[in-house]
Design a protein around this motif. Structure first.
Motif, PDB file in Angstrom:
ATOM      1  N   SER A  39       0.853  -1.194   0.000  1.00 49.04           N
ATOM      2  CA  SER A  39       0.000   0.000   0.000  1.00 49.04           C
ATOM      3  C   SER A  39       0.888   1.243   0.000  1.00 49.04           C
ATOM      4  O   SER A  39       2.104   1.153   0.164  1.00 49.04           O
ATOM      5  CB  SER A  39      -0.834   0.048   1.280  1.00 49.04           C
ATOM      6  N   LYS A  50      -2.876  10.279   5.284  1.00 46.34           N
ATOM      7  CA  LYS A  50      -2.370   9.235   4.378  1.00 46.34           C
ATOM      8  C   LYS A  50      -1.806   9.879   3.113  1.00 46.34           C
ATOM      9  O   LYS A  50      -2.396  10.844   2.611  1.00 46.34           O
ATOM     10  CB  LYS A  50      -3.515   8.332   3.913  1.00 46.34           C
ATOM     11  N   THR A  52      -2.129   8.742   0.176  1.00 48.65           N
ATOM     12  CA  THR A  52      -3.195   8.696  -0.844  1.00 48.65           C
ATOM     13  C   THR A  52      -4.118   9.911  -0.724  1.00 48.65           C
ATOM     14  O   THR A  52      -4.515  10.499  -1.728  1.00 48.65           O
ATOM     15  CB  THR A  52      -4.007   7.387  -0.711  1.00 48.65           C
ATOM     16  N   GLU A 117       1.201   4.079  -3.990  1.00 48.32           N
ATOM     17  CA  GLU A 117       1.647   2.685  -3.899  1.00 48.32           C
ATOM     18  C   GLU A 117       2.819   2.448  -4.874  1.00 48.32           C
ATOM     19  O   GLU A 117       3.726   1.688  -4.569  1.00 48.32           O
ATOM     20  CB  GLU A 117       0.553   1.648  -4.186  1.00 48.32           C
ATOM     21  N   ARG A 185     -11.409   2.830  -2.603  1.00 49.79           N
ATOM     22  CA  ARG A 185     -10.484   3.020  -1.487  1.00 49.79           C
ATOM     23  C   ARG A 185     -10.258   1.709  -0.726  1.00 49.79           C
ATOM     24  O   ARG A 185     -11.170   0.908  -0.551  1.00 49.79           O
ATOM     25  CB  ARG A 185     -11.016   4.100  -0.516  1.00 49.79           C
ATOM     26  N   GLY A 186      -9.048   1.527  -0.282  1.00 50.67           N
ATOM     27  CA  GLY A 186      -8.699   0.286   0.412  1.00 50.67           C
ATOM     28  C   GLY A 186      -8.418  -0.852  -0.563  1.00 50.67           C
ATOM     29  O   GLY A 186      -8.263  -2.008  -0.176  1.00 50.67           O
ATOM     30  N   SER A 188      -5.941  -1.994  -2.218  1.00 49.33           N
ATOM     31  CA  SER A 188      -4.737  -2.840  -2.267  1.00 49.33           C
ATOM     32  C   SER A 188      -5.047  -4.255  -1.780  1.00 49.33           C
ATOM     33  O   SER A 188      -4.380  -5.214  -2.173  1.00 49.33           O
ATOM     34  CB  SER A 188      -3.617  -2.236  -1.409  1.00 49.33           C
TER      35      SER A 188
HETATM   36  N1  ASP Z   1      -3.849   3.652  -0.496  1.00 42.97           N
HETATM   37  C1  ASP Z   1      -5.184   3.347  -0.905  1.00 42.97           C
HETATM   38  C2  ASP Z   1      -6.179   3.944   0.066  1.00 42.97           C
HETATM   39  O1  ASP Z   1      -5.788   4.655   0.978  1.00 42.97           O
HETATM   40  C3  ASP Z   1      -5.401   1.903  -1.132  1.00 42.97           C
HETATM   41  C4  ASP Z   1      -5.078   1.008   0.019  1.00 42.97           C
HETATM   42  O2  ASP Z   1      -4.372   1.379   0.929  1.00 42.97           O
HETATM   43  O3  ASP Z   1      -5.558  -0.131   0.034  1.00 42.97           O
HETATM   44  O4  ASP Z   1      -7.349   3.747  -0.081  1.00 42.97           O
END
Ligand code: ASP
Length: 439
Positions: A39, A50, A52, A117, A185-186, A188
């Motif tokens: 990530s 973050k 991102t 990432e 989102r999320g 990864s």
């Molecule tokens: N970095 C991305 C997010 O914050 C994806 C991940 O971490 O899974 O959503």
């Protein structure tokens, strides 16, 4: 047999150099961990931002014609700190310059968002001395923006199997025209699952900052037990009811191939975490209750009509009124002359007048009663089916806590018992059920 593991590390596991060093130790401690999905750097402390989120911010600033340089500098500085502390040779300035150029020329948000990432994985690959494989070369979406499973599994499998090791950035892939597209989102977690499937791994490890999935919400129950084993079906039920540990779409690629997922804690690598599999290991006894989860914000619309039971199609007509108005139903308990439809209050409130009018006009009921502020709690466990008195236990726990049950539903698969209660008693109910059924 040679065991092959795909290990995905989340944002908090890779938030700074000291976390990345822990990750490197975990990777090197088991030679089966050959493919690593990374990530972007996540939060180092609770009000940290973050990477991102900073990248999305750069994009919206650029789009609004605002100056994004301070935001981009923050990103650059964070990576520079990581690079220095890890002692790797990495040219962060040229990566940042490229993002800047793209932002200035009006890119979609997906491109900058994916760089979190991308850069992190390149740095980690350098630190490990492993090859970096860009997700844009092995993960493909079709014209509709959906994962092109066949091409992806084949291309990623062939490419990665030709390598001894690799670090792959999570969260994105490429559209047919080569443009970067991210998952939601999320995402990864989804990449990790795709890679595990493509290389035919025996295990998909998902490393995060908790020692597995908890049997109840820790904001409500003090120190709930970690679930050691859970089936995909139980996970689906609990996730739907609000328990979250993985991106929802991360289950499908590995589940189809029968690859188990192990949720592990980077900060406590000695903990076994939670193993998610199609079936439990043979020597593990099925628990009657694996977890408890729930959601607030429901309304129950109860329709009463004498002799309803003799009227064919009454239920179908009622549900169709909700469907037509874009309101999916969650539960639908029935009596002899009554039927209740439990729906999201938010969706119902938007269409309330129309729905009620249509029910009156089309079904001519004797009464319509609306109950708001309903919370729904699911008690989930595959072993429940063979245990007598489960429902009695649920009712007893709630009765002893002085909580009135307003709805009961047992799934036809006997995997769960669902109760509806007043929202104001939600926390009390979760605790009472946890104490009786799990603690
Ligand atoms: N970095 C991305 C997010 O914050 C994806 C991940 O971490 O899974 O959503």
């Amino acid at each position: 047999m040679n065991i092959l593991i795909t290990a995905k590390f989340g944002g908090t596991s890779l938030a700074d150099a000291s976390q990345i060093k822990k990750v490197a130790e975990i990777i090197k401690s088991n030679p089966a961990r050959k493919f690593v999905v990374a990530s972007a750097p996540g939060k180092r402390f609770s009000d940290d931002i973050k990477i991102t989120d900073l990248l999305y911010k750069c994009h919206s600033q650029a789009k609004n014609g605002e100056d994004f340089s301070a935001t981009l500098t923050k990103i650059s500085e964070r990576y520079a700190e990581i690079i220095k502390a890890l002692g790797v040779d990495f040219d962060i300035d040229s990566e940042i310059a490229e993002i800047k150029t793209k932002l200035q020329s009006g890119t979609t948000p997906d491109y900058p968002a994916s760089r979190g990432e991308y850069i992190n994985s390149k740095i980690i690959a350098k630190f490990l001395g492993w090859p970096f494989v860009d997700a844009a070369e092995i993960i493909f979406f079709n014209e509709k923006g959906l994962l092109d499973e066949n091409t992806t599994f084949k291309t990623a499998g062939e490419k990665l199997k030709s390598l001894e090791h690799a670090v792959i950035p999570g969260f994105y892939g490429a559209m047919p025209d080569g443009k970067i597209k991210t998952f939601s989102r999320g995402g990864s977690d989804v990449t990790g699952s795709i890679i595990a499937r493509s290389v035919e791994a025996n295990l998909y490890e998902n490393w995060t900052d908790v020692s597995g999935m908890l049997s109840a919400d820790p904001r409500i129950v003090q120190n709930p037990k970690v679930i050691d084993y859970i089936t995909y079906t139980e996970l689906r039920e609990l996730s739907y009811m609000g328990a979250s540990v993985l991106h929802e779409d991360a289950v499908f690629p590995v589940r189809k191939a029968g690859i188990p997922i192990n949720i592990r804690n980077t900060n406590k690598p000695g903990d076994n975490g939670t193993l998610i599999a199609a079936t439990l290991p043979k020597d593990i006894e099925k628990r009657a209750v694996t977890g408890i989860a729930g959601r607030k914000g429901f309304s129950s619309i109860r329709v009463e009509k004498s002799m309803m039971n003799g009227e064919t199609g009454f239920g179908a007509k009622l549900l169709y009124i909700f469907a037509r108005n874009g309101i999916p139903f969650e539960h639908c308990p029935t009596g002899i002359d009554t039927i209740s439809v439990v729906v999201s209050s938010e969706l119902f409130d938007r269409k309330r007048e129309i729905v009620l009018r249509e029910i009156k006009n089309e079904l001519d009921p004797d009464f319509i009663t609306i109950e708001k502020n309903l919370a729904v709690i699911a008690i989930v466990g595959e072993g429940m089916v063979s245990v007598k008195g489960m429902a009695a236990k649920v009712f007893d726990a709630l009765a002893k806590a002085g909580i009135n049950i307003r709805m009961i539903d047992q799934g036809s698969d006997e995997l769960n018992i669902i109760v509806g209660i007043d929202e104001s008693e939600y926390n009390k109910a979760i605790n009472a059920l946890y104490d009786k059924m799990i603690a």
